[in-house]
Write a protein that holds these residues in place. Structure first.
Motif, PDB file in Angstrom:
ATOM      1  N   GLY A   1       0.818  -1.203   0.000  1.00 20.49           N
ATOM      2  CA  GLY A   1       0.000   0.000   0.000  1.00 20.49           C
ATOM      3  C   GLY A   1       0.855   1.257   0.000  1.00 20.49           C
ATOM      4  N   GLY A   2       0.194   2.402  -0.166  1.00 20.16           N
ATOM      5  CA  GLY A   2       0.923   3.657  -0.148  1.00 20.16           C
ATOM      6  C   GLY A   2       0.130   4.793  -0.740  1.00 20.16           C
ATOM      7  N   LEU A   3       0.820   5.900  -0.947  1.00 15.59           N
ATOM      8  CA  LEU A   3       0.226   7.105  -1.532  1.00 15.59           C
ATOM      9  C   LEU A   3       0.621   7.185  -3.002  1.00 15.59           C
ATOM     10  N   VAL A   4      -0.377   7.291  -3.877  1.00 13.97           N
ATOM     11  CA  VAL A   4      -0.115   7.396  -5.306  1.00 13.97           C
ATOM     12  C   VAL A   4      -0.979   8.504  -5.891  1.00 13.97           C
ATOM     13  N   GLN A   5      -0.571   8.963  -7.049  1.00 18.20           N
ATOM     14  CA  GLN A   5      -1.337  10.000  -7.738  1.00 18.20           C
ATOM     15  C   GLN A   5      -2.443   9.374  -8.580  1.00 18.20           C
ATOM     16  N   PRO A   6      -3.483  10.130  -8.856  1.00 16.01           N
ATOM     17  CA  PRO A   6      -4.546   9.625  -9.747  1.00 16.01           C
ATOM     18  C   PRO A   6      -3.960   9.163 -11.076  1.00 16.01           C
ATOM     19  N   GLY A   7      -4.464   8.028 -11.552  1.00 15.26           N
ATOM     20  CA  GLY A   7      -3.986   7.457 -12.801  1.00 15.26           C
ATOM     21  C   GLY A   7      -2.852   6.463 -12.642  1.00 15.26           C
ATOM     22  N   ALA A   8      -2.280   6.407 -11.459  1.00 15.33           N
ATOM     23  CA  ALA A   8      -1.151   5.515 -11.218  1.00 15.33           C
ATOM     24  C   ALA A   8      -1.625   4.081 -11.024  1.00 15.33           C
ATOM     25  N   SER A   9      -0.634   3.196 -10.952  1.00 15.47           N
ATOM     26  CA  SER A   9      -0.883   1.782 -10.681  1.00 15.47           C
ATOM     27  C   SER A   9      -0.216   1.395  -9.375  1.00 15.47           C
ATOM     28  N   LEU A  10      -0.729   0.336  -8.791  1.00 11.68           N
ATOM     29  CA  LEU A  10      -0.188  -0.154  -7.521  1.00 11.68           C
ATOM     30  C   LEU A  10      -0.526  -1.626  -7.418  1.00 11.68           C
TER      31      LEU A  10
ATOM     32  N   THR B   1      -3.902   5.306  -0.630  1.00 10.97           N
ATOM     33  CA  THR B   1      -4.385   6.680  -0.745  1.00 10.97           C
ATOM     34  C   THR B   1      -4.072   7.188  -2.141  1.00 10.97           C
ATOM     35  N   VAL B   2      -5.097   7.658  -2.823  1.00 10.24           N
ATOM     36  CA  VAL B   2      -4.939   8.185  -4.176  1.00 10.24           C
ATOM     37  C   VAL B   2      -5.225   9.681  -4.118  1.00 10.24           C
ATOM     38  N   SER B   3      -4.183  10.470  -4.299  1.00 11.40           N
ATOM     39  CA  SER B   3      -4.331  11.912  -4.163  1.00 11.40           C
ATOM     40  C   SER B   3      -3.221  12.619  -4.926  1.00 11.40           C
TER      41      SER B   3
END
Length: 124
Positions: free
Chosen positions: A9-18, A121-123
């Motif tokens: 898990g983690g913090l990523v920007q919109p449109g990213a993959s995880l 978290t997607v932000s």
């Protein structure tokens, strides 16, 4: 003692993959049907998808179909949740779940074993 441990898990920007991973110990992994759920603050736990014991069959809820993919590696006792095109509304704690015999795979109470959860978290 069955244990499920999520990671990734983690913090990523919109449109990213995880990609989330869930390692299962304590029983033979290939005997478990695996599911993924998520829970956002103030909301009920939401079913995302499930994968059969062999990995041959998967099923997804409509809200993530085409963006999320569940896979498993029975040799590594691990199930994965690959998420793409992430949106802010995907922000939640993500849980993997396991059960030996399940009929209503989209129902959280049907699963006997749960991981501790992984925050996504997607932000921007």
């Amino acid at each position: 003692q069955v244990q499920l441990v999520e990671s990734g898990g983690g913090l990523v920007q919109p449109g990213a993959s995880l990609r989330l991973s869930c390692v299962v110990s304590g029983r033979t992994f290939s005997t478990f049907v695996m599911g993924w759920f998520r829970q956002a603050p103030g909301k009920e736990r939401e079913f995302l998808g499930t994968i059969s014991r062999s990995g041959a069959d998967t099923y997804y809820t409509d809200s993530v179909k085409g963006r999320f993919t569940i896979s498993r590696d029975n040799a590594k006792n691990t199930v994965y949740l690959q998420m793409s095109s992430l949106k802010p509304e995907d922000t939640a704690v993500y849980y993997c779940a396991a059960d030996h015999n399940i009929t209503r795979f989209d129902t959280a109470i049907e699963y006997d074993f749960w991981g501790q959860g992984a925050q996504v978290t997607v932000s921007s």
